[in-house]
Scaffold this active site. Sequence first.
Site, short mmCIF file in Angstrom:
data_model
loop_
_atom_site.label_atom_id
_atom_site.label_comp_id
_atom_site.label_asym_id
_atom_site.label_seq_id
_atom_site.Cartn_x
_atom_site.Cartn_y
_atom_site.Cartn_z
N PHE A 152 -54.22 53.74 2.29
CA PHE A 152 -54.51 55.15 2.57
C PHE A 152 -54.10 55.56 3.98
O PHE A 152 -53.87 56.74 4.24
CB PHE A 152 -56.01 55.46 2.35
CG PHE A 152 -56.88 55.07 3.52
CD1 PHE A 152 -57.02 55.92 4.62
CD2 PHE A 152 -57.57 53.86 3.54
CE1 PHE A 152 -57.82 55.56 5.70
CE2 PHE A 152 -58.36 53.49 4.61
CZ PHE A 152 -58.48 54.35 5.69
N LYS A 176 -46.92 52.82 -6.05
CA LYS A 176 -48.33 53.08 -6.40
C LYS A 176 -49.06 53.35 -5.09
O LYS A 176 -49.46 52.43 -4.37
CB LYS A 176 -48.91 51.85 -7.11
CG LYS A 176 -50.10 52.09 -8.04
CD LYS A 176 -51.28 52.77 -7.43
CE LYS A 176 -52.13 51.88 -6.56
NZ LYS A 176 -53.22 52.63 -5.87
N GLU A 179 -55.02 55.88 -3.91
CA GLU A 179 -55.64 56.97 -4.68
C GLU A 179 -56.46 57.89 -3.77
O GLU A 179 -56.92 58.94 -4.20
CB GLU A 179 -56.49 56.42 -5.83
CG GLU A 179 -57.68 55.54 -5.42
CD GLU A 179 -57.29 54.07 -5.21
OE1 GLU A 179 -56.24 53.80 -4.63
OE2 GLU A 179 -58.11 53.21 -5.62
N SER A 229 -55.75 45.88 2.67
CA SER A 229 -56.74 44.99 3.28
C SER A 229 -56.44 43.53 2.91
O SER A 229 -55.76 43.25 1.91
CB SER A 229 -58.13 45.37 2.79
OG SER A 229 -58.17 45.26 1.38
N CYS A 284 -53.72 49.69 11.23
CA CYS A 284 -53.71 48.22 11.21
C CYS A 284 -53.29 47.66 12.55
O CYS A 284 -53.51 46.49 12.83
CB CYS A 284 -52.79 47.71 10.13
SG CYS A 284 -51.08 48.09 10.48
N GLU A 384 -63.11 43.36 10.29
CA GLU A 384 -62.25 44.50 10.56
C GLU A 384 -63.08 45.76 10.29
O GLU A 384 -63.47 46.01 9.15
CB GLU A 384 -61.01 44.49 9.65
CG GLU A 384 -60.08 45.66 9.95
CD GLU A 384 -58.89 45.74 9.00
OE1 GLU A 384 -59.02 45.43 7.80
OE2 GLU A 384 -57.81 46.16 9.46
P1 NAD Z 1 -56.97 48.59 0.25
O1 NAD Z 1 -56.67 47.13 0.25
O2 NAD Z 1 -58.34 49.02 -0.16
O3 NAD Z 1 -55.95 49.38 -0.71
C1 NAD Z 1 -54.56 49.19 -0.62
C2 NAD Z 1 -53.95 49.41 -2.00
O4 NAD Z 1 -54.47 48.42 -2.90
C3 NAD Z 1 -54.26 50.77 -2.60
O5 NAD Z 1 -53.10 51.25 -3.23
C4 NAD Z 1 -55.36 50.47 -3.60
O6 NAD Z 1 -55.33 51.33 -4.71
C5 NAD Z 1 -55.08 49.04 -4.02
N1 NAD Z 1 -56.31 48.28 -4.33
C6 NAD Z 1 -57.50 48.37 -3.69
N2 NAD Z 1 -58.39 47.51 -4.23
C7 NAD Z 1 -57.74 46.87 -5.23
C8 NAD Z 1 -58.12 45.86 -6.15
N3 NAD Z 1 -59.34 45.34 -6.16
N4 NAD Z 1 -57.21 45.43 -7.05
C9 NAD Z 1 -55.96 45.93 -7.05
N5 NAD Z 1 -55.55 46.90 -6.19
C10 NAD Z 1 -56.42 47.35 -5.29
O7 NAD Z 1 -56.63 49.13 1.72
P2 NAD Z 1 -56.88 50.58 2.31
O8 NAD Z 1 -58.34 50.75 2.56
O9 NAD Z 1 -56.16 51.61 1.53
O10 NAD Z 1 -56.11 50.45 3.70
C11 NAD Z 1 -56.70 49.94 4.86
C12 NAD Z 1 -56.39 48.46 5.02
O11 NAD Z 1 -54.99 48.25 5.04
C13 NAD Z 1 -56.91 47.88 6.32
O12 NAD Z 1 -57.40 46.60 6.08
C14 NAD Z 1 -55.66 47.82 7.19
O13 NAD Z 1 -55.70 46.86 8.23
C15 NAD Z 1 -54.63 47.48 6.18
N6 NAD Z 1 -53.30 47.85 6.63
C16 NAD Z 1 -52.47 46.84 7.00
C17 NAD Z 1 -51.20 47.16 7.46
C18 NAD Z 1 -50.27 46.07 7.89
O14 NAD Z 1 -49.12 46.39 8.11
N7 NAD Z 1 -50.67 44.83 7.99
C19 NAD Z 1 -50.79 48.50 7.54
C20 NAD Z 1 -51.67 49.49 7.14
C21 NAD Z 1 -52.93 49.15 6.67
#
Ligand code: NAD
Length: 499
Positions: A152, A176, A179, A229, A284, A384
């Site tokens: 997000f 994808k 959401e 994450s 991040c 985090e």
């Molecule tokens: P998230 O992991 O909750 O979601 C990321 C994606 O995974 C979304 O599209 C979501 O729909 C999907 N998703 C979530 N839970 C899932 C599950 N159980 N099964 C399958 N798909 C699932 O992350 P977020 O809250 O959207 O973003 C923030 C996180 O992203 C933080 O931890 C941040 O550090 C990390 N991030 C990392 C980088 C990097 O380059 N390393 C960059 C941006 C964000």
Amino acid sequence: MSIMNRIGHWIDGRHVAGTSGRTASVYDPARGVVSGEVDLATIEEVNHAVATAQAAFPAWRATPLARRAEIMFTLREMLNARRLEIAEAVSAEHGKVVSDAMGEVARGLENVEFACGIPQLLKGGFSEQVASGVDVWSIRQPLGVVAGITPFNFPAMVPMWMLANALACGNTFVLKPSEKDPSVSLLLAEIIAAAGVPAGVFNVIQGDAVAVNAILEHRDIAAVSFVGSTPVAKYIYETGTRHNKRVQALGGAKNHMLVLADADLDMAADAAISAGYGSAGERCMAISVVLAAEAIADDLVARIAERIPSITIGIGSDPAAQMGPLITSEHRARVASYVAGAAEDGAEVVVDGRASHGLPTEGFFLGASLIDKVRPGMACYDDEIFGPVLSVVRVAGYAEGVEMINANPYGNGTALFTRDGGAARQFGFDVEVGMVGINVPIPVPVSYYSFGGWKASLFGDTHMYGPEGINFYTRGKVVTSRWPDPAQSVIDLGFPQNR
Ligand code: NAD
């Protein structure tokens, strides 16, 4: 309730309404109200998007490089012309202020600019006369249908990290998005289509874990790029590779900024404020821990604390605002709980963002917090937080600081603040982190390098975008060739030697 804004998919070059009947609410975080409902795809809808991308692949990979480069140039121009519109769309669903979102768009656009050089980037190698009359050349070819699953916090930039190189290399793409802020992906899809990318080459499927699992298990998807994450990144990597996919999965972070006693403390304090509280800490590459050399720790904490009241918090469209709300009220409550927990754990809450005055009354706003005398083992250090909370850990000096950074399970970004060139050079050598800043708090590499952390911040061996991105979205082929020369043709059953 009347549905004000239904957010669907983009398949085969057009908007497609979802059919699952399952939706998720999308919020305007600055006002705390639902602004739309996003469709959550079924497995069949994912299959449809993948079949569309699969059908578009042969013609797209055969499209001359000159034409693909021309389309990338057009895409660059169109995105550039619509920067503000994209930034406003980011701000509307994410909440970050428009000026910050403009930076996100610029850093995404860099990747389209890099991909404009695709004819040069895809040049192979050629060795003449490796044996008598035999030449060898190497080429890189696209993989087929590739997927991107994005978080997000950068709804425009992270998709652009992936799609620019993937498309330029000749792959077709299924995105994808998160959401939580799905609309930007559809705006990008419209612009990509207007730039001349043929229908079916770029598709967007909205959804949750159902769509993600359908992607991970789909036979016709060759590669998956993920950003999100750490627990989800690990799951994506393990599941995707088990299904024979190439996977790069970038995870979460806990980025430390080590401030040595000889640092310019005003510069360090400004950097800590910018990198700790920019985008409300939902980056991040945000700095979440300041490791302060004991000799200057009191002074540095005071300088950071005195700057916090000057941060202007407000809604994204307010040009004076520097920091917006958090993404959801649940996330705000979670972030606030770490401030409460820190005090219970014995840390010193120097500035409590929960008590900030003058915040907008609606929306998911939380003020900036500064916590001193934090130690590993406290939840505010170990987890985090992903919010506007900066922890200060006091260290004796360089050695203890580096030891703490290297002991941390994450390894995304880090920064050293010092005037000592020798210490700076040694830091680059010693530190076990993928992206390092020297007096630069957010060292996100430019698009012609590659982005990626170490340890729990990245699963897989390929960093994202730049040269490694080109590698990720292509596979190598080596052709060994001899042309018939009747004068020299002989039968030889021995193993070929290069003579
Ligand atoms: P998230 O992991 O909750 O979601 C990321 C994606 O995974 C979304 O599209 C979501 O729909 C999907 N998703 C979530 N839970 C899932 C599950 N159980 N099964 C399958 N798909 C699932 O992350 P977020 O809250 O959207 O973003 C923030 C996180 O992203 C933080 O931890 C941040 O550090 C990390 N991030 C990392 C980088 C990097 O380059 N390393 C960059 C941006 C964000």
